[in-house]
Design a protein around this motif. Structure first.
Motif, PDB file in Angstrom:
ATOM      1  N   GLU A   1      29.092 -30.210 -27.359  1.00  0.00           N
ATOM      2  CA  GLU A   1      29.307 -31.381 -26.502  1.00  0.00           C
ATOM      3  C   GLU A   1      30.783 -31.624 -26.233  1.00  0.00           C
ATOM      4  OE1 GLU A   1      27.535 -31.722 -29.405  1.00  0.00           O
ATOM      5  OE2 GLU A   1      25.546 -31.550 -28.523  1.00  0.00           O
ATOM      6  N   LEU A   2      31.657 -30.964 -26.997  1.00  0.00           N
ATOM      7  CA  LEU A   2      33.110 -31.146 -26.920  1.00  0.00           C
ATOM      8  C   LEU A   2      33.493 -32.596 -27.167  1.00  0.00           C
ATOM      9  CD1 LEU A   2      34.045 -28.784 -23.942  1.00  0.00           C
ATOM     10  CD2 LEU A   2      33.958 -28.278 -26.392  1.00  0.00           C
ATOM     11  N   GLU A   3      32.854 -33.169 -28.166  1.00  0.00           N
ATOM     12  CA  GLU A   3      33.147 -34.555 -28.544  1.00  0.00           C
ATOM     13  C   GLU A   3      34.409 -34.598 -29.401  1.00  0.00           C
ATOM     14  OE1 GLU A   3      31.176 -38.250 -31.060  1.00  0.00           O
ATOM     15  OE2 GLU A   3      29.958 -36.499 -30.582  1.00  0.00           O
ATOM     16  N   ILE A   4      35.270 -35.568 -29.106  1.00  0.00           N
ATOM     17  CA  ILE A   4      36.483 -35.771 -29.902  1.00  0.00           C
ATOM     18  C   ILE A   4      36.068 -36.510 -31.169  1.00  0.00           C
ATOM     19  CG2 ILE A   4      38.768 -36.837 -30.007  1.00  0.00           C
ATOM     20  CD1 ILE A   4      38.861 -36.551 -26.900  1.00  0.00           C
TER      21      ILE A   4
ATOM     22  N   GLY B   1      34.920 -40.112 -30.239  1.00  0.00           N
ATOM     23  CA  GLY B   1      33.567 -40.283 -29.726  1.00  0.00           C
ATOM     24  C   GLY B   1      33.430 -39.942 -28.252  1.00  0.00           C
ATOM     25  N   VAL B   2      34.553 -39.752 -27.560  1.00  0.00           N
ATOM     26  CA  VAL B   2      34.536 -39.397 -26.142  1.00  0.00           C
ATOM     27  C   VAL B   2      34.357 -37.885 -26.026  1.00  0.00           C
ATOM     28  CG1 VAL B   2      35.934 -39.346 -24.035  1.00  0.00           C
ATOM     29  CG2 VAL B   2      35.999 -41.354 -25.517  1.00  0.00           C
ATOM     30  N   SER B   3      33.552 -37.461 -25.053  1.00  0.00           N
ATOM     31  CA  SER B   3      33.332 -36.030 -24.834  1.00  0.00           C
ATOM     32  C   SER B   3      34.192 -35.521 -23.692  1.00  0.00           C
ATOM     33  CB  SER B   3      31.864 -35.749 -24.508  1.00  0.00           C
ATOM     34  OG  SER B   3      31.080 -35.966 -25.650  1.00  0.00           O
ATOM     35  N   ILE B   4      34.676 -34.301 -23.848  1.00  0.00           N
ATOM     36  CA  ILE B   4      35.449 -33.652 -22.803  1.00  0.00           C
ATOM     37  C   ILE B   4      34.465 -33.151 -21.764  1.00  0.00           C
ATOM     38  CG2 ILE B   4      36.968 -31.705 -22.272  1.00  0.00           C
ATOM     39  CD1 ILE B   4      38.087 -32.013 -25.144  1.00  0.00           C
ATOM     40  N   GLY B   5      34.547 -33.700 -20.576  1.00  0.00           N
ATOM     41  CA  GLY B   5      33.628 -33.327 -19.507  1.00  0.00           C
ATOM     42  C   GLY B   5      33.848 -34.241 -18.324  1.00  0.00           C
ATOM     43  N   SER B   6      32.829 -34.335 -17.478  1.00  0.00           N
ATOM     44  CA  SER B   6      32.966 -35.154 -16.276  1.00  0.00           C
ATOM     45  C   SER B   6      33.200 -36.615 -16.667  1.00  0.00           C
ATOM     46  CB  SER B   6      31.724 -35.028 -15.397  1.00  0.00           C
ATOM     47  OG  SER B   6      30.598 -35.509 -16.076  1.00  0.00           O
ATOM     48  N   GLY B   7      34.079 -37.250 -15.936  1.00  0.00           N
ATOM     49  CA  GLY B   7      34.409 -38.647 -16.183  1.00  0.00           C
ATOM     50  C   GLY B   7      35.492 -38.862 -17.217  1.00  0.00           C
ATOM     51  N   LEU B   8      35.990 -37.783 -17.829  1.00  0.00           N
ATOM     52  CA  LEU B   8      36.986 -37.932 -18.891  1.00  0.00           C
ATOM     53  C   LEU B   8      38.238 -38.650 -18.400  1.00  0.00           C
ATOM     54  CD1 LEU B   8      37.863 -37.302 -21.818  1.00  0.00           C
ATOM     55  CD2 LEU B   8      38.925 -35.233 -20.912  1.00  0.00           C
ATOM     56  N   ARG B   9      38.723 -38.279 -17.235  1.00  0.00           N
ATOM     57  CA  ARG B   9      39.953 -38.879 -16.710  1.00  0.00           C
ATOM     58  C   ARG B   9      39.801 -40.405 -16.605  1.00  0.00           C
ATOM     59  NH1 ARG B   9      44.166 -36.535 -14.725  1.00  0.00           N
ATOM     60  NH2 ARG B   9      43.125 -34.547 -14.526  1.00  0.00           N
TER      61      ARG B   9
ATOM     62  N   VAL C   1      41.437 -27.227 -24.110  1.00  0.00           N
ATOM     63  CA  VAL C   1      40.143 -26.896 -24.709  1.00  0.00           C
ATOM     64  C   VAL C   1      39.284 -26.158 -23.684  1.00  0.00           C
ATOM     65  CG1 VAL C   1      37.975 -27.879 -25.564  1.00  0.00           C
ATOM     66  CG2 VAL C   1      40.157 -28.716 -26.437  1.00  0.00           C
ATOM     67  N   ILE C   2      39.263 -26.651 -22.457  1.00  0.00           N
ATOM     68  CA  ILE C   2      38.488 -25.997 -21.400  1.00  0.00           C
ATOM     69  C   ILE C   2      39.011 -24.586 -21.155  1.00  0.00           C
ATOM     70  CG2 ILE C   2      37.948 -26.081 -18.936  1.00  0.00           C
ATOM     71  CD1 ILE C   2      37.959 -29.215 -19.314  1.00  0.00           C
ATOM     72  N   LEU C   3      40.322 -24.437 -21.100  1.00  0.00           N
ATOM     73  CA  LEU C   3      40.916 -23.116 -20.905  1.00  0.00           C
ATOM     74  C   LEU C   3      40.583 -22.187 -22.071  1.00  0.00           C
ATOM     75  CD1 LEU C   3      42.657 -21.298 -19.144  1.00  0.00           C
ATOM     76  CD2 LEU C   3      44.666 -22.198 -20.328  1.00  0.00           C
ATOM     77  N   HIS C   4      40.488 -22.727 -23.266  1.00  0.00           N
ATOM     78  CA  HIS C   4      40.124 -21.936 -24.443  1.00  0.00           C
ATOM     79  C   HIS C   4      38.784 -21.228 -24.226  1.00  0.00           C
ATOM     80  CE1 HIS C   4      39.349 -20.939 -28.671  1.00  0.00           C
ATOM     81  NE2 HIS C   4      38.169 -21.511 -28.520  1.00  0.00           N
ATOM     82  N   PHE C   5      37.840 -21.924 -23.580  1.00  0.00           N
ATOM     83  CA  PHE C   5      36.519 -21.348 -23.346  1.00  0.00           C
ATOM     84  C   PHE C   5      36.453 -20.505 -22.080  1.00  0.00           C
ATOM     85  CE2 PHE C   5      35.358 -24.935 -26.135  1.00  0.00           C
ATOM     86  CZ  PHE C   5      34.695 -24.214 -27.121  1.00  0.00           C
ATOM     87  N   THR C   6      37.248 -20.831 -21.078  1.00  0.00           N
ATOM     88  CA  THR C   6      37.146 -20.114 -19.802  1.00  0.00           C
ATOM     89  C   THR C   6      38.080 -18.907 -19.707  1.00  0.00           C
ATOM     90  OG1 THR C   6      38.738 -21.623 -18.765  1.00  0.00           O
ATOM     91  CG2 THR C   6      36.396 -22.134 -18.511  1.00  0.00           C
TER      92      THR C   6
END
Length: 163
Positions: A44-47, A74-82, A109-114
């Protein structure tokens, strides 16, 4: 008189033994030394944990950085993060420096996976095979369609895909 100013920023993402990711964001310049550390839990990429430390001359709005950064737990890295990060770390009571640190850490983190997929695609030298790979990626990730000029309806990449 010549003024000199030097700024260094480093962001590192490291896989941890428990499967989570440790993210370290550091900024050092002539006036400020700031560090943010995050623990991010896939998938979920939750902080899960967030810590911040500012030294030297922190901006007044960031004096409570170590308390303020806890709001992203508790915030997840994904849509709406900004928008979420701007809501909890931005504005008058917030600290824009922490907001930038969290968003830059999330990008890392996203670059780590992509990155592995991007590197594999760049290693392909045959233009036909590269085009076929891009088209397959678009089929499996339709969010890319129309996301940039390369993936617009009239692009050669999109030709014949009907997405």
């Amino acid at each position: 008189m010549t003024l000199q100013f030097l700024r260094n920023k480093v962001i590192e993402v490291e896989p941890l033994p428990d499967g989570s990711l440790g993210v370290s964001w550091r900024l050092t310049d002539d006036l400020l030394k700031a560090e943010v550390h995050l623990i991010v839990q896939p998938p979920e990429l939750e902080i899960m944990e967030a810590e911040a430390r500012l030294e030297r001359y922190p901006p007044l709005s960031c004096r409570e950085a170590s308390t303020l950064i806890k709001k992203v737990e508790g915030v997840s890295i994904g849509s709406g993060l900004r928008k979420i990060v701007a809501g909890v770390l931005g504005g008058t009571p917030g600290c824009s420096l922490l907001m930038d640190a969290v968003l830059e850490s999330a990008n890392s983190v996203i670059l780590h996976f992509t990155r592995p997929g991007i590197e594999a695609g760049e290693a392909v030298t045959d233009p036909e095979i590269k085009l076929k790979g891009l088209r397959e990626r678009l089929k499996t990730n339709p969010r890319l369609v129309r996301s940039c000029i390369s993936f617009q309806d009239d692009s050669p990449i999109m030709e014949g895909l009907n997405l």
